[in-house]
Write an enzyme that holds these catalytic residues in place. Structure first.
Site, PDB file in Angstrom:
ATOM      1  N   HIS A 473       0.829  -1.208   0.000  1.00 42.70           N
ATOM      2  CA  HIS A 473       0.000   0.000   0.000  1.00 42.70           C
ATOM      3  C   HIS A 473       0.864   1.257   0.000  1.00 42.70           C
ATOM      4  CE1 HIS A 473      -3.623   2.388   1.317  1.00 42.70           C
ATOM      5  NE2 HIS A 473      -2.659   3.168   1.789  1.00 42.70           N
ATOM      6  N   GLU A 474       1.784   1.328   0.932  1.00 39.88           N
ATOM      7  CA  GLU A 474       2.601   2.534   1.040  1.00 39.88           C
ATOM      8  C   GLU A 474       3.531   2.693  -0.154  1.00 39.88           C
ATOM      9  OE1 GLU A 474       1.825   4.781   2.996  1.00 39.88           O
ATOM     10  OE2 GLU A 474       0.496   3.618   4.300  1.00 39.88           O
ATOM     11  N   HIS A 477       1.658   4.431  -2.827  1.00 40.09           N
ATOM     12  CA  HIS A 477       1.759   5.886  -2.663  1.00 40.09           C
ATOM     13  C   HIS A 477       3.104   6.391  -3.181  1.00 40.09           C
ATOM     14  CE1 HIS A 477      -1.864   6.889  -0.542  1.00 40.09           C
ATOM     15  NE2 HIS A 477      -1.608   6.136   0.514  1.00 40.09           N
TER      16      HIS A 477
END
Length: 688
Positions: A473-474, A477
């Site tokens: 997820h990160e 980003h």
């Protein structure tokens, strides 16, 4: 003191490391305050020059220099706020409390500079006659709206009050976050060998490592870090220990009178409401949502309420099943908050012959990182080259060159994976430097921060499936920042509406469980053997399991956020939270993912205030977006991957998010894709 600072030569503002990285070893933290003072003064000098220009306002003499102004302030801010989150100390915390309101006043003063706003306003009024390209038009609109939303049109006493509110809210946000950090850093459950019998080996090792770091050599410690708390709650047979950890975890931000965040929440809500009304909005939620895809509180509730009702129905079915399992084991009491994760793991094992302990040996941190980087290579042609010689802010920080398929340098990525007391909880992406092409441009320097349990020396860090998803997820980003291809800094990377920013990150999670990625990278930590097919099948069969719990947990927090901000401010927020959860019918045995006293997304600053729903809004998009690859029969379909890169990851805020998404997918989705992804349309294959 300010006059003695040479910003052009100081290591906080002149980054001389390879690839333009800051030299953290050369930084003296005593310099932060005078450098901030000098950098703010330099920024104001630049602003006055733009505002005082007698020539007619143009893009070149107003919008462009405004975008590029304050470079020194941006640089010292990037270093300081990065440390405040990832490696803080009492000096930084004291300065954070001082700088937060000072920075608020600084930017409010710029927004309320009448001559400057007059020039921006003049550009806005003649925008249709300027022949602007789409990206520049978007920047002008964002800039003009930013001034208005920051109080540029207010006059007299209202202007002064608006500035006071901004400064006070900054103080409150800093204090809120520091109270949560203090509770998380100080609370610990210290156990002996008999107390950890039966726990998974990797959890015992992590607890031993944590105990050693906290001065309890030879013992075992549970902290309020999710990386320790959640696996402990899943695995510990000792109900009294689960009870103690649960009560502390759910009451972070209120574990003592000193760290009680309730008064901060009450004052924050009142000030936000007053701020919104000064700007002409009926509520703070109306103000925040006006600049998003959702637009209104009604549209947000239209998403959350149907999901909430369906999730409660799934959770109630699960509660009954957990109760039967517990009763069979001799526990006659109702399932309560400290019990849910424990019995849910037992039920998962019963239904799917699967438990997290069986999976973890295949989720060594290094293997998950390899998998994460390989997806970026397959989708976007990126190569990640580790550079151990390039140092970050802490010895645990790892630095990678990011190279395009032709070998050219695209950017730098730093990763700080392990939990420590000096780091706030959670996981996040941020930047030391954004990518843009204006006036020569800048290369992106992007970082991820996690809070995984650090293993004992020489032992591998084993992740849970949730932690592996968090890493993906990160990094999603991070890719949003690294792949940015825009001209203007203010719309680079993740500078998009709050309910669109989670799309690239949540979408990237899907590739963790793509079979060829699992087979290639998720290999047993001891044998090196790939994950067996039967385990992958179990994982797939169990992937919807527990979604009633997870969705209630999340949606309760999202609804609470909207209830706080879409009506009159609560005088007693803790009582209001209890009343709201009762009115909504929240199951007593499922705690909110973020109770109010530690809800940092919405109270340690206002980044996600009236915006926590955005994770689910983006999930509607990400579920539909991945179906584009599923429909093509290839999770790395080159043409779809290129459209994804061009319209989502590289586009930043260069166009309206609905336009960008539609350019990728052809149309906007409905929530059914998200509910299919979560398994909420059926439970164990049955319609509910």
């Amino acid at each position: 003191m300010t006059a003695s600072i040479d910003l052009a030569a100081h290591p906080l503002t002149n980054w001389t490391g390879e690839h333009g990285l800051p030299d953290y070893a050369a930084i003296d933290q005593a310099d932060f305050e005078p450098v901030f003072e000098a950098a703010m003064a330099a920024h104001l000098t630049e602003i006055e020059a733009i505002a005082g220009d007698d020539a007619e306002a143009t893009v070149d003499n107003t919008l462009k220099p405004l975008e590029l102004a304050g470079e020194a302030l941006s640089r010292v801010s990037a270093i300081f706020w990065g440390l405040a989150g990832a490696d803080t100390n009492p000096h930084i915390q004291a300065l954070e409390r001082k700088l937060s309101p000072a920075m608020s006043r600084h930017f409010t003063a710029i927004a309320m500079n009448e001559k400057l706003f007059a020039r921006v306003d003049a550009l806005w009024e003649k925008r249709d006659r300027l022949g602007l390209d789409g990206e520049t038009a978007q920047v002008l609109e964002k800039t003009w709206k930013g001034f208005v939303r920051a109080g540029a049109k207010l006059e007299g006493a209202d202007r002064e009050r608006f500035a006071e509110i901004g400064a006070r809210l900054a103080e409150l946000g800093a204090a809120f976050g520091q109270n949560v950090l203090k509770d998380e850093a100080e609370w610990e459950l210290v156990l002996d060998e008999a107390d950890v019998a039966g726990l998974p080996d990797d959890l015992i090792a992590a607890m031993a490592s944590t105990a050693e770091a906290r001065g309890h050599e030879g013992r075992y410690v549970v902290t309020l870090s999710r990386s320790l708390y959640e696996p402990f709650m899943q695995a510990s047979d000792k109900a009294e220990f689960r009870q103690a950890a649960y009560e502390a975890f759910t009451n972070r931000g209120s574990l003592s009178d000193e760290t009680d965040n309730a008064p901060i929440i009450a004052e924050t809500l009142k000030l936000r409401d007053e701020k919104a009304k000064l700007l002409g909005y009926p509520t703070f939620a109306a103000f925040k949502l006006d600049n998003t895809m959702a637009k209104t509180p009604d549209r947000v509730m239209g998403l959350l309420e149907p999901v909430w009702e369906r999730a409660k129905a799934v959770a109630e079915n699960d509660r009954k099943a957990l109760g039967r399992l517990a009763a069979d084991a001799g526990q006659n009491a109702e399932i309560a908050g400290p019990d849910w994760r424990y019995w849910q793991e037992k039920l998962r094992a019963e239904r799917f012959a699967f438990d997290e302990a069986e999976l973890k040996p295949y989720l060594a941190l290094e293997r998950v990182i390899e998998a994460c980087f390989d997806v970026a290579r397959r989708l976007f042609g990126l190569q990640m080259v580790e550079r151990p010689d390039l140092k970050g802010w802490h010895e645990d920080v790892r630095t990678f060159e990011v190279r395009d398929g032709d070998g050219s340098l695209r950017g730098v990525f730093l990763a700080d994976y392990f939990n420590r007391p000096s780091k706030r909880s959670g996981a996040w992406m941020s930047r030391l430097q954004s990518a843009h092409k204006l006036d020569g441009g800048d290369m992106p320097i992007i970082y991820n921060v996690m809070n995984f349990a650090k293993p004992q020396t020489g032992q591998p860090a084993l992740l849970s499936m949730d932690e592996a998803r968090t890493l993906f997820h990160e990094f999603g980003h991070a890719l949003h920042g690294l792949l940015s291809e825009v001209t203007w800094p203010s719309i680079s990377g993740t500078s998009v509406s709050r309910d669109f920013v989670e799309l690239p990150s949540q979408l990237y999670e899907h590739w963790l469980t793509v079979p060829e990625i699992m087979q290639s990278h998720l290999r047993h930590v001891k044998t090196g053997e790939p994950m067996p097919q039967d385990l992958m099948d179990k994982l797939k069969a169990a992937q919807d399991f527990g979604q009633g719990f997870a969705t209630v947990e999340f949606t309760a927090s999202a609804l609470m956020d909207m209830k706080y901000h879409a009506g009159a401010p609560a005088d007693d927020p803790i009582a209001f939270e209890a009343e709201t959860m009762k009115m909504l019918g929240k199951p007593d045995a499922i705690a909110m993912r973020h109770r109010s006293p530690h809800f940092q997304h919405i109270f340690a600053g206002d980044g996600y205030s009236a915006g926590y729903y955005s994770y689910m809004w983006s999930e509607v998009l990400d579920a539909d977006a991945f179906e584009a690859f599923t429909e093509a029969g290839d999770p790395f379909h080159p043409e779809i991957a290129q459209k994804l890169r061009d319209n989502i990851y590289a586009a930043g805020g260069s166009a309206d998010p609905e336009k960008l998404y539609s350019a990728f997918r052809g149309q906007m989705p409905n929530p059914d894709a998200m509910m299919r992804k979560r398994g909420l349309l059926t439970e164990a294959g049955r319609e509910i």
